[in-house]
Design a protein around this motif. Structure first.
Motif, short mmCIF file in Angstrom:
data_model
loop_
_atom_site.label_atom_id
_atom_site.label_comp_id
_atom_site.label_asym_id
_atom_site.label_seq_id
_atom_site.Cartn_x
_atom_site.Cartn_y
_atom_site.Cartn_z
N THR A 102 9.21 9.06 -7.40
CA THR A 102 9.74 10.37 -7.76
C THR A 102 9.87 10.49 -9.06
OG1 THR A 102 10.78 10.44 -5.55
CG2 THR A 102 11.39 12.05 -7.21
N ARG A 103 10.58 9.49 -9.69
CA ARG A 103 11.07 9.66 -11.22
C ARG A 103 9.49 9.77 -11.86
NH1 ARG A 103 16.06 9.13 -13.75
NH2 ARG A 103 15.77 8.40 -15.86
N THR A 126 8.35 0.15 1.56
CA THR A 126 7.33 -0.83 1.12
C THR A 126 7.20 -0.31 -0.39
OG1 THR A 126 6.22 -0.98 2.73
CG2 THR A 126 5.19 -1.62 0.84
N LEU A 127 7.66 -1.59 -1.45
CA LEU A 127 7.48 -1.34 -2.65
C LEU A 127 6.22 -1.69 -3.34
CD1 LEU A 127 10.90 -3.49 -3.55
CD2 LEU A 127 10.54 -1.12 -3.30
N LEU A 128 5.66 -0.85 -4.18
CA LEU A 128 4.48 -0.89 -4.66
C LEU A 128 4.45 -1.84 -5.87
CD1 LEU A 128 3.32 2.94 -4.55
CD2 LEU A 128 2.68 1.26 -3.02
N SER A 129 3.34 -2.41 -6.20
CA SER A 129 3.03 -3.16 -7.41
C SER A 129 2.92 -2.11 -8.43
CB SER A 129 1.89 -3.97 -7.30
OG SER A 129 0.69 -3.36 -7.25
N ILE A 130 3.03 -2.53 -9.90
CA ILE A 130 2.81 -1.57 -10.91
C ILE A 130 1.21 -1.09 -10.89
CG2 ILE A 130 2.23 -3.61 -12.58
CD1 ILE A 130 3.78 -1.90 -14.73
N TYR A 156 7.91 -0.76 -7.31
CA TYR A 156 8.29 0.66 -7.43
C TYR A 156 8.52 1.22 -6.02
CZ TYR A 156 6.69 0.55 -12.15
OH TYR A 156 6.40 0.38 -13.48
N GLY A 157 9.70 1.70 -5.90
CA GLY A 157 10.37 2.37 -4.33
C GLY A 157 10.09 3.30 -4.69
N ALA A 158 10.53 4.47 -3.50
CA ALA A 158 10.38 5.75 -3.32
C ALA A 158 11.26 6.57 -4.55
CB ALA A 158 10.88 6.35 -2.09
N LYS A 181 1.04 -1.17 0.07
CA LYS A 181 -0.12 0.03 0.01
C LYS A 181 0.75 1.20 -0.09
CE LYS A 181 -3.97 -2.33 0.02
NZ LYS A 181 -4.39 -2.45 -1.44
N SER A 182 2.08 1.19 0.51
CA SER A 182 2.80 2.55 0.67
C SER A 182 4.27 2.41 0.29
CB SER A 182 2.70 3.00 1.97
OG SER A 182 3.44 4.16 2.22
#
Length: 133
Positions: free
Chosen positions: A53-54, A8-12, A47-49, A2-3
């Motif tokens: 940002t990118r 925590t890494l996000l799914s696509i 997807y990480g922080a 979730k975050s």
């Protein structure tokens, strides 16, 4: 997932939803080298922080009217002069677009201000159109 605030890494799907994008857009941006999310053991994108940002930078640059090629250079060029050259070119392109939109707005406003029943027959409007060509 979730975050990404606490590592925590996000799914696509979660990353795309965060920006209101379809997942295929993130896949395309990855294919053209704009983002490079990590992969988990099953090969799924994570997807990480930094990735988020990118993505935010790409979204904002696209809203500003920049193309993906220009964005790629801005994000990856090590040479500040190369990034500046891209920005100078993009600024000129945007000024041209702004001028074209302003000319269109002027034409519309001319038609709205016309007191003739059929503004297309108005000599002032016709002159305005002719000057715009």
């Amino acid at each position: 997932m979730k975050s990404s605030e606490a590592g925590t890494l996000l799914s696509i799907g979660d990353a795309a939803a965060r920006f209101g994008l379809p997942t295929h857009v993130l896949r395309h941006w990855e294919a053209v080298g704009l983002v490079t999310p990590a992969r988990d053991g099953a090969g799924r994108r994570r997807y990480g922080a930094d990735d988020l940002t990118r993505v935010a930078v790409v979204v904002r640059a696209k809203r500003a009217g920049l193309g993906l090629d220009a964005i790629r250079v801005l994000l990856s060029a090590a040479d500040p002069a190369e990034r500046r050259a891209v920005l100078v070119g993009e600024a000129a392109r945007l000024r041209t677009r702004i001028a074209a939109v302003q000319a269109s707005l002027d034409l519309v406003e001319c038609a709205l201000d016309c007191e003739h029943d059929d503004f297309t027959r108005c000599p002032h409007y016709r002159t305005h159109v002719a000057l715009g060509l």
